[in-house]
Design a protein around this motif. Structure first.
Motif, short mmCIF file in Angstrom:
data_model
loop_
_atom_site.label_atom_id
_atom_site.label_comp_id
_atom_site.label_asym_id
_atom_site.label_seq_id
_atom_site.Cartn_x
_atom_site.Cartn_y
_atom_site.Cartn_z
N MET A 89 -14.80 -4.86 -3.64
CA MET A 89 -15.66 -5.11 -2.57
C MET A 89 -14.53 -5.74 -1.51
O MET A 89 -13.51 -6.56 -1.87
CB MET A 89 -16.28 -6.33 -2.96
CG MET A 89 -17.05 -7.30 -2.11
SD MET A 89 -18.61 -6.73 -1.39
CE MET A 89 -19.44 -8.01 -0.56
N ARG A 90 -14.74 -5.41 -0.20
CA ARG A 90 -13.84 -5.82 0.85
C ARG A 90 -14.55 -6.79 1.77
O ARG A 90 -15.62 -6.58 2.21
CB ARG A 90 -13.11 -4.65 1.59
CG ARG A 90 -14.00 -3.66 1.98
CD ARG A 90 -13.30 -2.69 2.84
NE ARG A 90 -14.28 -1.39 3.21
CZ ARG A 90 -13.90 -0.41 3.77
NH1 ARG A 90 -12.71 -0.12 4.11
NH2 ARG A 90 -14.69 0.65 3.80
N TYR A 91 -13.92 -8.01 2.18
CA TYR A 91 -14.29 -8.89 3.00
C TYR A 91 -13.64 -8.94 4.36
O TYR A 91 -12.31 -9.32 4.01
CB TYR A 91 -14.64 -10.44 2.46
CG TYR A 91 -15.63 -10.42 1.04
CD1 TYR A 91 -16.97 -10.76 1.38
CD2 TYR A 91 -14.90 -10.11 -0.07
CE1 TYR A 91 -17.71 -11.16 0.20
CE2 TYR A 91 -15.99 -10.32 -1.10
CZ TYR A 91 -17.26 -10.76 -1.07
OH TYR A 91 -18.07 -10.97 -1.82
N GLY A 92 -14.09 -8.47 5.13
CA GLY A 92 -13.14 -8.67 6.68
C GLY A 92 -13.01 -10.20 6.93
O GLY A 92 -11.90 -10.36 7.72
N HIS A 93 -14.09 -11.09 6.76
CA HIS A 93 -14.01 -12.24 7.12
C HIS A 93 -14.47 -13.15 6.24
O HIS A 93 -15.87 -13.82 6.21
CB HIS A 93 -14.88 -12.62 8.42
CG HIS A 93 -14.44 -11.83 9.60
ND1 HIS A 93 -14.76 -10.26 9.81
CD2 HIS A 93 -13.64 -11.94 10.64
CE1 HIS A 93 -14.21 -9.85 10.95
NE2 HIS A 93 -13.52 -10.89 11.61
N ALA A 94 -14.04 -13.11 4.91
CA ALA A 94 -14.52 -13.90 3.85
C ALA A 94 -14.41 -15.15 3.93
O ALA A 94 -15.78 -15.82 3.50
CB ALA A 94 -13.40 -13.74 2.84
N MET A 95 -13.89 -16.11 4.54
CA MET A 95 -13.90 -17.53 4.55
C MET A 95 -13.07 -18.21 5.67
O MET A 95 -12.01 -17.49 6.16
CB MET A 95 -13.30 -18.04 3.20
CG MET A 95 -11.98 -17.82 2.99
SD MET A 95 -11.16 -18.69 1.49
CE MET A 95 -12.32 -18.20 0.27
N LEU A 142 -7.01 -3.56 5.61
CA LEU A 142 -8.10 -3.60 4.59
C LEU A 142 -9.36 -2.53 5.01
O LEU A 142 -9.72 -2.03 4.14
CB LEU A 142 -8.61 -4.86 4.41
CG LEU A 142 -9.79 -5.28 3.51
CD1 LEU A 142 -9.48 -4.78 1.81
CD2 LEU A 142 -10.41 -6.60 3.46
N LEU A 143 -9.72 -2.81 6.17
CA LEU A 143 -10.86 -1.87 6.78
C LEU A 143 -10.41 -0.66 7.05
O LEU A 143 -11.03 0.55 6.77
CB LEU A 143 -11.37 -2.59 7.88
CG LEU A 143 -12.03 -3.91 7.72
CD1 LEU A 143 -12.47 -4.56 9.02
CD2 LEU A 143 -13.02 -3.93 6.74
N ALA A 144 -9.04 -0.10 7.15
CA ALA A 144 -8.68 1.23 7.64
C ALA A 144 -8.21 2.01 6.19
O ALA A 144 -8.47 3.37 6.21
CB ALA A 144 -7.59 1.27 8.58
N ALA A 145 -7.31 1.40 5.26
CA ALA A 145 -6.98 2.10 4.11
C ALA A 145 -8.15 2.61 3.20
O ALA A 145 -8.80 1.90 3.12
CB ALA A 145 -6.13 1.13 3.50
N LEU A 188 0.93 -1.47 0.07
CA LEU A 188 0.04 0.09 0.03
C LEU A 188 0.93 1.28 0.02
O LEU A 188 0.36 2.47 -0.33
CB LEU A 188 -0.99 0.11 1.17
CG LEU A 188 -2.07 -0.85 1.12
CD1 LEU A 188 -2.99 -0.80 2.22
CD2 LEU A 188 -2.96 -0.68 -0.17
N ALA A 189 2.36 1.25 0.14
CA ALA A 189 3.05 2.31 0.47
C ALA A 189 3.77 2.07 -0.85
O ALA A 189 4.52 0.77 -1.09
CB ALA A 189 3.69 2.18 1.69
N GLY A 190 4.20 3.19 -1.69
CA GLY A 190 5.17 3.12 -2.65
C GLY A 190 4.65 2.46 -4.03
O GLY A 190 5.40 2.43 -4.98
#
Length: 562
Positions: free
Chosen positions: A492-498, A459-462, A27-29
């Motif tokens: 779509m972001r899944y915090g607890h996908a599987m 994932l949830l914060a960025a 996520l950086a650079g």
């Protein structure tokens, strides 16, 4: 995400050629995307789930309760399968409650520029003999038919060729081309004799285990044994190391397999899960050997497995209540009380049901149920769930291509921390390429629980823009012209996908106990199988629905809506 074919099938191999396993500070650079690229978050409403977690929702007045014979909590694949089983048994006095605005769970769809695309699982392997319920569904939907004692699948539902390819970046700084595509997902160009020897030894060992032990899909039809328990007791990484598997290509290949099917790598999933990935289907075949098979046939649609879930939901009408957040389930001697937050009406509701089918992940079920069953209270704290990012990239024109085979349905970039992309328009019969949607998958479970938790938080914060840039940076080595052809990115972001099949989970006695009725509660979710694939969820839901129908028996009140 979701169900998967055997080793030679789609979405399989991350090659070691140029590939590191670590995610790194992606996520950086990373290279910035053009500011004009539009898009945003779509799909799941994390705020609703967090409202349950934080206990912020009001309760309903008990005197206003409505009644149904059966309440189904969750309208993912398992919940929709349970509803179908009830309807087939002639029971229509049921209610399905779904947190999100649409049914389907991990098998939902999105539309961009008039083109359908998946938000999660995107294909279904042809079912084996143990997946009887899935085979029956496919016949009912017209995907399959019987001819002269064998099953024939409609060609339009089978993945069209070319099915898969991998882009291998050049490792030479002065190379005339930055890389090329290779047919399949495990080309052996440049591989030494050591690589070939370990591939063949691993293939032989999988074959031996496949013959000696019971592997099945769905896994509830396998016979658990001491041999399977021994595999389940250790990580796949530890099992491989103990047997001297150290070839970089092979380890990267297997790590990709685990991330693709379970959302996490070799260091977190059990050896049972790693072997089950191959042995529950057609085994592992070393490329180039006489018994190596071509890519196995899979069923796929532009919208992915939403094609299936949408058909399962048809006809439910007002028995399906979406935007309905269950806040409490209270079993009693004669009925079960359910408290629901109706997000559309912004009001609490109360329901009473004689039987309840719980089709949500077990960590959520543990929060919902007052005095949860001992088995649920025991196993829930030990469960791990992988976060995922699914991004759909709408293109207004086809991409220029690197040397090698032509664009395929499944396209993997060697060395990437992500899983590659599928082309939503691959199944179309248009004579020339045109606008399309690429669905990019990124499993974020990592190699340890600590890494998994950190990735979920990130994932949830960025912000969405940071993830947009990370996805583009991942694809640019193979497609440097992507920014010029990109119209929009929806993610779509899944915090607890599987659920992640960590060591000891598949053989856990508490998990197994939840496979039988707990009073008036019937648990039906892929979590019970320690793996999130369509076959597991659909079979669990069907069996639970049938069990409830048998429990209700000949009661005529269950056959009319109230």
């Amino acid at each position: 995400m979701g169900p998967r074919p055997p080793v030679s099938g789609a979405r399989r191999a991350l090659l070691a050629a140029g590939g590191a396993l670590a995610v790194g500070p992606w996520l950086a650079g990373c290279e910035r995307a053009p500011a004009e690229v539009a898009g945003g978050w779509v799909g799941a409403d994390a705020a609703r789930g967090h409202a349950l977690r934080d206990g912020r929702l009001p309760r309903a007045d008990a005197s206003s309760a409505r009644r149904c014979s059966v309440a189904i909590v969750g309208a993912g694949v398992a919940g929709l399968a349970a509803a179908r089983a009830l309807r087939h048994a002639g029971i229509d006095d049921f209610r399905v409650f779904e947190l999100e605005d649409a049914a389907g769970g991990n098998a939902r769809a999105h539309t961009m520029g008039g083109m359908r695309c998946p938000l999660g699982a995107h294909y279904l392997p042809l079912p084996g003999p143990e997946a009887r319920e899935v085979a029956e569904l496919l016949h009912e939907l017209g995907v399959a038919r019987s001819e002269a004692g064998r099953t024939v699948y409609e060609e339009r539902h089978l993945c069209h060729a070319p099915q898969e390819r991998v882009f291998v970046p050049s490792v030479q700084a002065d190379a005339t081309a930055p890389g090329r595509w290779h047919e399949g997902l495990l080309p052996l160009e440049g591989a030494g004799t050591g690589t070939l020897a370990q591939l063949r030894r691993f293939a032989a060992e999988v074959g031996t285990l496949q013959r000696a032990l019971s592997f099945a899909m769905p896994t509830l039809r396998s016979r658990w044994s001491a041999g399977l328990a021994a595999l389940d007791a250790q990580t796949f990484a530890a099992w491989l190391s103990a047997r001297g598997y150290d070839d970089a290509r092979l380890l990267a290949y297997l790590d990709y397999s685990c991330r693709d099917d379970y959302g996490a790598g070799l260091g977190l999933v059990s050896a049972w899960a790693g072997i089950h990935y191959f042995a529950s289907r057609h085994g592992f075949h070393a490329p180039g050997d006489d018994d190596a098979e071509p890519a196995d046939a899979v069923l796929t649609w532009p919208e992915g497995n939403a094609w299936l879930s949408e058909r399962l939901a048809r006809g439910l009408d007002d028995r399906l209540q979406t935007a309905a957040l269950l806040t409490r389930i209270t079993p009693a001697r004669h009925e079960v009380a359910l408290e629901v937050w109706n997000a559309r009406a912004a009001r609490p509701e109360r329901w009473q049901a004689r039987q309840v089918v719980v089709c949500v992940p077990l960590f959520i079920a543990a929060r919902l149920i007052d005095a949860p069953p001992a088995a649920l209270a025991d196993v829930a704290p030990r469960l791990a769930y992988a976060p995922w990012l699914v991004s759909n990239l709408q293109l207004h024109a086809p991409l220029l291509d690197r040397p090698g085979p032509p664009p395929a349905w499944d396209n993997v970039i060697a060395g990437s921390p992500a899983l590659g992309y599928v082309d939503a328009m691959h199944q179309s019969l248009r004579p020339v390429p045109g606008p399309t949607v690429l669905t990019h998958y990124w499993a974020l479970g990592g190699q340890s629980r600590a890494e998994l938790n950190a990735q979920r938080a990130r994932l949830l914060a960025a912000p969405w823009a940071a993830w947009r840039d990370a996805v583009l940076a991942d694809l640019l080595p193979a497609h440097p012209d992507l920014p010029q052809r990109l119209a929009r990115i929806d993610s779509m972001r899944y915090g607890h996908a599987m659920i992640v099949p960590t060591p000891g989970l598949r053989g856990d006695a508490a998990l197994a106990a939840l496979g039988t009725a707990q009073g008036r509660l019937h648990f039906a979710h892929a979590d019970l199988s320690a793996g999130s694939v369509f076959e597991e969820a659909y079979t669990r839901g069907t069996l639970a629905g049938q069990a409830v129908a048998q429990t209700l028996g000949g009661d005529p009140t269950s056959r009319r809506s109230t």
